[in-house]
Design a protein around this motif. Structure first.
Motif, PDB file in Angstrom:
ATOM      1  N   PHE A  48       0.578  -5.549   2.374  1.00 37.67           N
ATOM      2  CA  PHE A  48       1.746  -4.992   3.066  1.00 37.67           C
ATOM      3  C   PHE A  48       1.514  -3.490   3.206  1.00 37.67           C
ATOM      4  CE2 PHE A  48       5.887  -3.185   3.475  1.00 37.67           C
ATOM      5  CZ  PHE A  48       6.765  -4.150   3.931  1.00 37.67           C
ATOM      6  N   SER A  49       1.442  -3.006   4.440  1.00 35.33           N
ATOM      7  CA  SER A  49       1.117  -1.589   4.636  1.00 35.33           C
ATOM      8  C   SER A  49       1.785  -1.049   5.887  1.00 35.33           C
ATOM      9  CB  SER A  49      -0.410  -1.415   4.757  1.00 35.33           C
ATOM     10  OG  SER A  49      -0.755  -0.046   4.936  1.00 35.33           O
ATOM     11  N   TYR A  50       1.955   0.240   5.897  1.00 40.21           N
ATOM     12  CA  TYR A  50       2.230   0.927   7.150  1.00 40.21           C
ATOM     13  C   TYR A  50       0.910   1.046   7.913  1.00 40.21           C
ATOM     14  CZ  TYR A  50       6.924   2.006   5.542  1.00 40.21           C
ATOM     15  OH  TYR A  50       8.220   1.898   5.122  1.00 40.21           O
ATOM     16  N   LEU A  51       1.025   1.303   9.204  1.00 33.95           N
ATOM     17  CA  LEU A  51      -0.157   1.297  10.074  1.00 33.95           C
ATOM     18  C   LEU A  51      -1.108   2.448   9.776  1.00 33.95           C
ATOM     19  CD1 LEU A  51      -1.610  -0.003  12.481  1.00 33.95           C
ATOM     20  CD2 LEU A  51      -0.135   1.342  14.002  1.00 33.95           C
TER      21      LEU A  51
ATOM     22  N   VAL B 103       0.858  -1.181   0.000  1.00 29.97           N
ATOM     23  CA  VAL B 103       0.000   0.000   0.000  1.00 29.97           C
ATOM     24  C   VAL B 103       0.897   1.235   0.000  1.00 29.97           C
ATOM     25  CG1 VAL B 103      -1.780   1.275   1.256  1.00 29.97           C
ATOM     26  CG2 VAL B 103      -1.793  -1.245   1.264  1.00 29.97           C
ATOM     27  N   PRO B 104       0.845   2.067  -1.036  1.00 29.56           N
ATOM     28  CA  PRO B 104       1.736   3.239  -1.064  1.00 29.56           C
ATOM     29  C   PRO B 104       1.438   4.192   0.084  1.00 29.56           C
ATOM     30  CG  PRO B 104       0.078   3.396  -2.804  1.00 29.56           C
ATOM     31  CD  PRO B 104      -0.052   2.023  -2.211  1.00 29.56           C
ATOM     32  N   PHE B 105       2.511   4.750   0.640  1.00 26.38           N
ATOM     33  CA  PHE B 105       2.389   5.621   1.803  1.00 26.38           C
ATOM     34  C   PHE B 105       3.339   6.794   1.621  1.00 26.38           C
ATOM     35  CE2 PHE B 105       3.458   6.347   6.460  1.00 26.38           C
ATOM     36  CZ  PHE B 105       2.269   7.008   6.738  1.00 26.38           C
ATOM     37  N   SER B 106       2.943   7.940   2.116  1.00 27.63           N
ATOM     38  CA  SER B 106       3.703   9.171   1.880  1.00 27.63           C
ATOM     39  C   SER B 106       5.008   9.240   2.666  1.00 27.63           C
ATOM     40  CB  SER B 106       2.834  10.383   2.243  1.00 27.63           C
ATOM     41  OG  SER B 106       2.408  10.294   3.600  1.00 27.63           O
TER      42      SER B 106
ATOM     43  N   LYS C 156      -0.429   9.611  -7.976  1.00 32.96           N
ATOM     44  CA  LYS C 156      -1.523   9.228  -8.873  1.00 32.96           C
ATOM     45  C   LYS C 156      -2.837   8.995  -8.136  1.00 32.96           C
ATOM     46  CE  LYS C 156       1.285   7.321 -12.589  1.00 32.96           C
ATOM     47  NZ  LYS C 156       1.554   6.188 -13.485  1.00 32.96           N
ATOM     48  N   GLY C 157      -2.814   9.179  -6.821  1.00 37.00           N
ATOM     49  CA  GLY C 157      -4.042   9.068  -6.043  1.00 37.00           C
ATOM     50  C   GLY C 157      -4.375   7.669  -5.570  1.00 37.00           C
ATOM     51  N   THR C 158      -3.410   6.746  -5.594  1.00 33.16           N
ATOM     52  CA  THR C 158      -3.676   5.378  -5.170  1.00 33.16           C
ATOM     53  C   THR C 158      -3.963   5.336  -3.674  1.00 33.16           C
ATOM     54  OG1 THR C 158      -2.131   4.595  -6.855  1.00 33.16           O
ATOM     55  CG2 THR C 158      -2.811   3.016  -5.170  1.00 33.16           C
ATOM     56  N   ARG C 159      -5.094   4.742  -3.329  1.00 37.47           N
ATOM     57  CA  ARG C 159      -5.527   4.646  -1.940  1.00 37.47           C
ATOM     58  C   ARG C 159      -5.612   3.181  -1.510  1.00 37.47           C
ATOM     59  NH1 ARG C 159      -8.008   9.267   0.125  1.00 37.47           N
ATOM     60  NH2 ARG C 159      -8.168  10.999  -1.346  1.00 37.47           N
ATOM     61  N   LEU C 160      -5.758   2.980  -0.205  1.00 35.25           N
ATOM     62  CA  LEU C 160      -5.912   1.626   0.319  1.00 35.25           C
ATOM     63  C   LEU C 160      -7.087   0.916  -0.334  1.00 35.25           C
ATOM     64  CD1 LEU C 160      -5.326  -0.702   2.219  1.00 35.25           C
ATOM     65  CD2 LEU C 160      -6.393   0.604   4.073  1.00 35.25           C
ATOM     66  N   SER C 161      -8.182   1.622  -0.547  1.00 37.19           N
ATOM     67  CA  SER C 161      -9.349   1.007  -1.184  1.00 37.19           C
ATOM     68  C   SER C 161      -9.028   0.525  -2.592  1.00 37.19           C
ATOM     69  CB  SER C 161     -10.519   1.995  -1.219  1.00 37.19           C
ATOM     70  OG  SER C 161     -10.147   3.187  -1.887  1.00 37.19           O
ATOM     71  N   ASP C 162      -8.163   1.248  -3.303  1.00 36.16           N
ATOM     72  CA  ASP C 162      -7.746   0.824  -4.646  1.00 36.16           C
ATOM     73  C   ASP C 162      -6.927  -0.465  -4.575  1.00 36.16           C
ATOM     74  OD1 ASP C 162      -8.827   3.167  -5.932  1.00 36.16           O
ATOM     75  OD2 ASP C 162      -7.081   4.272  -5.208  1.00 36.16           O
TER      76      ASP C 162
ATOM     77  N   VAL D 238      -4.170   2.075   7.491  1.00 36.69           N
ATOM     78  CA  VAL D 238      -5.120   1.111   8.041  1.00 36.69           C
ATOM     79  C   VAL D 238      -5.920   1.744   9.181  1.00 36.69           C
ATOM     80  CG1 VAL D 238      -5.311  -1.097   9.263  1.00 36.69           C
ATOM     81  CG2 VAL D 238      -3.757  -0.863   7.316  1.00 36.69           C
ATOM     82  N   VAL D 239      -5.254   2.506  10.026  1.00 35.24           N
ATOM     83  CA  VAL D 239      -5.951   3.196  11.114  1.00 35.24           C
ATOM     84  C   VAL D 239      -6.960   4.192  10.545  1.00 35.24           C
ATOM     85  CG1 VAL D 239      -5.654   4.817  13.030  1.00 35.24           C
ATOM     86  CG2 VAL D 239      -4.102   2.874  12.780  1.00 35.24           C
ATOM     87  N   ARG D 240      -6.571   4.899   9.499  1.00 35.07           N
ATOM     88  CA  ARG D 240      -7.488   5.857   8.871  1.00 35.07           C
ATOM     89  C   ARG D 240      -8.700   5.146   8.256  1.00 35.07           C
ATOM     90  NH1 ARG D 240      -3.849   9.009   4.814  1.00 35.07           N
ATOM     91  NH2 ARG D 240      -5.868   9.835   4.168  1.00 35.07           N
ATOM     92  N   PHE D 241      -8.465   3.985   7.693  1.00 37.13           N
ATOM     93  CA  PHE D 241      -9.545   3.193   7.087  1.00 37.13           C
ATOM     94  C   PHE D 241     -10.482   2.646   8.164  1.00 37.13           C
ATOM     95  CE2 PHE D 241     -11.439  -0.385   4.840  1.00 37.13           C
ATOM     96  CZ  PHE D 241     -11.506   0.039   3.511  1.00 37.13           C
ATOM     97  N   GLY D 242      -9.888   2.359   9.328  1.00 40.47           N
ATOM     98  CA  GLY D 242     -10.617   1.682  10.410  1.00 40.47           C
ATOM     99  C   GLY D 242     -10.128   0.252  10.493  1.00 40.47           C
TER     100      GLY D 242
END
Length: 255
Positions: free
Chosen positions: A92-95, A44-47, A66-72, A98-102
């Protein structure tokens, strides 16, 4: 989540989802599976990807731009699962995303997308008390990182909390292709195997067929990330799936 790495060398292949674009990520993942990858890690891309070296940082920046989000990423996971039902898929993601998504919403969505498990790179096992029950509730395998600097007591805790496989970090520091494997990589894998019967996959710096062949001598699988992402960076999107497939075949053959 049973992971079968019996067809040595086992291979876990990492992609930064959305680099160069989402549809190409899907096509590359399918090509990797068809070429011998046992597990796909969808990043999951992260800033602010602090654990990653410059290659994956740049990929993350491109995907975020490009606006890629966790939902994508969840959507691409579902497409890969539908296309290749038997493949292993780890998110594979930073936390933070996921916290923002819930956390529970994410676990539910990950299961619905067909993911087998989740690796949250900056969630340590000591702080995973609320996370592990959600992984169990939605039948997802939590995968944790085990470092060579970890004492045995911590390796034991990681081994007990992990499912699917344990991800051994070959060296401390950030991700990135290396010319040689770390000297203590084998020792770390041997220490982890004292505490678990799960497969152990070794990553961070594994980047060549020779590395993969060496890893297969003492670990169950090799994780290849930065070398794949670097290949994607220099390859036109139209050619990326074929290039990835060819590279994965070379990794699987060890030559």
């Amino acid at each position: 989540m049973p992971i079968d790495f019996s067809n040595k060398p086992g291979l876990v292949i990492y992609f930064t989802a959305g680099d160069p674009d989402l549809s190409t990520t899907r096509d590359m993942a399918i090509a990797a599976i068809d070429s011998g990858a046992d597990v796909i890690e969808l990043g999951v891309p992260f800033s602010d990807p602090l654990a990653d070296g410059p290659v994956i940082q740049r990929a993350s920046e491109r995907a975020v731009a490009k606006g890629t989000r966790l939902s994508d990423v969840l959507g691409i996971c579902k497409e890969i699962r539908d296309a290749r039902p038997q493949a292993g898929i780890i998110l594979f993601s930073y936390l933070n995303p996921v916290v923002r998504f819930g956390m529970e919403a994410f676990a539910k969505a990950a299961k619905e997308a067909g993911a087998d498990g989740v690796l949250l790179t900056d969630l340590i096992v000591e702080e995973a008390g609320g996370y592990l029950p959600l992984m169990q509730k939605y039948d997802l395998a939590p995968v944790f990182l085990a470092a060579p600097t970890s004492p045995d007591s911590r390796l034991k805790a990681i081994a007990e909390a992990s499912q699917g496989f344990v991800y051994a970090i070959s060296r401390v520091g950030i991700t990135g292709a290396q010319t040689e494997l770390a000297n203590d990589a084998q020792g770390l894998v041997e220490r982890i195997k004292r505490f678990t019967k799960l497969p152990v996959a070794l990553g961070f710096g594994v980047s060549t067929p020779q590395h993969v062949r060496a890893v297969a001598e003492f670990a169950d699988a090799a994780v290849v990330g930065s070398a794949i992402v670097a290949l994607v960076e220099k390859t036109p999107a139209a050619d990326a799936a074929k290039a990835v497939g060819d590279f994965v075949r070379s990794l699987k053959s060890g030559s």
